[in-house]
Design an enzyme around this catalytic site. Structure first.
Site, short mmCIF file in Angstrom:
data_model
loop_
_atom_site.label_atom_id
_atom_site.label_comp_id
_atom_site.label_asym_id
_atom_site.label_seq_id
_atom_site.Cartn_x
_atom_site.Cartn_y
_atom_site.Cartn_z
CE LYS A 52 -20.90 -34.43 -11.00
NZ LYS A 52 -20.65 -33.08 -10.45
CD GLN A 96 -21.27 -29.79 -11.80
OE1 GLN A 96 -21.69 -30.79 -11.25
NE2 GLN A 96 -20.02 -29.67 -12.19
CG ASP A 119 -20.24 -32.25 -4.44
OD1 ASP A 119 -19.65 -33.05 -5.19
OD2 ASP A 119 -21.06 -31.40 -4.84
N1 GUN Z 1 -17.55 -28.74 -10.31
C1 GUN Z 1 -16.38 -29.34 -10.63
N2 GUN Z 1 -16.20 -30.44 -9.86
C2 GUN Z 1 -17.26 -30.54 -9.05
C3 GUN Z 1 -17.66 -31.47 -8.05
O1 GUN Z 1 -16.96 -32.44 -7.73
N3 GUN Z 1 -18.86 -31.21 -7.44
C4 GUN Z 1 -19.62 -30.14 -7.76
N4 GUN Z 1 -20.75 -29.97 -7.10
N5 GUN Z 1 -19.28 -29.27 -8.68
C5 GUN Z 1 -18.12 -29.46 -9.33
#
Ligand code: GUN
Length: 284
Positions: A52, A96, A119
């Site tokens: 990211k 996350q 998200d």
């Molecule tokens: N953990 C696995 N997929 C995601 C996601 O799309 N966003 C976040 N914040 N955590 C994750």
């Protein structure tokens, strides 16, 4: 033999569009910032967070990383979220998941300002997705929509089957397909006649989290098959929810793992962060 849908190519296109817009904002004196918070040292989460951050660099965002120790308390994490909510340099906040067990995940999601919830996990944004009036797209399902659209296959009126009903993928995926007038069936662990239902799908999206769950006999001749799964096998190899060798003999289009849905999720996160910055600056 199925045509391979390249998540690498489609995600590069999305990121390029974001990059161009970000440059336009920069020329107006506007910086786009994404805060990425990781608690603990789960290796898979570390890889995702690094990807990211890398994507932020590619498109010209400033990324702010907060790597907190596993012992961080819920109150400490909520205090950080509160600080980021108030920080003008931060357009998007991503915590996350999963967070360590002693932290209530729902409390953390609810604490993120809906305007910065890139998200689209906050109940306000989830509700907006339900009624089809949304700024932030749920990243993985939105990425899947881009992949389906890249095939040129029409969604309206088609039989769309989603396997999996998670809040992150299955449920919002079904909504996005429904908004495009797909005839949507959601399947899950209690579904009877799963094989027959899947074998009737023009568009099949697998998000179960079980390696090779979708076998060739569950795929309709000429279907679009999208594999959201990333499973690590005992031999260390990555594999999706779809048995690729079997499915690709029948599908017209299929996504590989890796290199299919994975890169799309991050590209859509970049798009959401740009959207947050544009809304904040009254440009949308
Ligand atoms: N953990 C696995 N997929 C995601 C996601 O799309 N966003 C976040 N914040 N955590 C994750």
């Amino acid at each position: 033999m199925a045509k391979i849908i390249s998540g690498k190519e489609v995600s590069a296109k999305v990121k390029n569009e974001v990059k161009e817009k970000t440059l336009e904002l920069k020329n107006k004196g506007i910086e786009v910032g994404l805060a990425v918070v990781i608690v603990g040292d789960d290796p898979a989460s570390r890889v995702y967070v690094n990807n990211k951050k890398k994507a932020c660099e590619e498109v010209g965002f400033t990324s702010y990383e907060y790597a907190l120790p596993a012992e961080t308390t819920e109150a400490e994490l909520l205090a950080l979220v509160d600080k980021l909510n108030k920080d003008d340099k931060v357009n998007g906040i991503l915590v996350q998941l999963p967070v360590p067990k002693h932290i209530n995940e729902t409390a953390v999601i609810n604490a993120i300002s809906p305007d910065k919830d890139v998200d689209a996990f906050h109940p306000v944004n989830v509700g907006k997705i339900m009624i089809g009036d949304y700024a932030f797209l749920p990243c993985t399902p939105a990425g899947v929509m881009e992949l389906i659209d890249s095939t040129g296959v029409e969604i309206a009126g088609k039989s769309c089957v989603v396997i999996g009903r998670s809040n992150i993928v299955g449920k919002p995926m079904s909504m996005l397909l429904l908004h495009r007038s797909g005839t949507v069936t959601i399947c899950h662990s209690k579904t009877k006649n799963l094989k027959e239902i899947c074998a009737n799908a023009d568009i099949l999206v697998a998000a179960v989290g079980r390696p090779n769950f979708v076998t060739g006999d569950m795929v309709k001749e000429g279907a679009v098959v999208i594999d959201v799964g990333i499973n690590r096998l005992e031999n260390g190899k990555l594999c999706g929810d779809v048995n690729y060798e079997e499915a690709e003999k029948k599908a017209a289009f299929i996504t590989p793992v890796p290199g299919g849905v994975g890169p799309m999720t991050i590209a859509m996160l970049m798009k959401n962060t740009l959207t947050a910055a544009m809304i904040k600056n009254n440009l949308m």
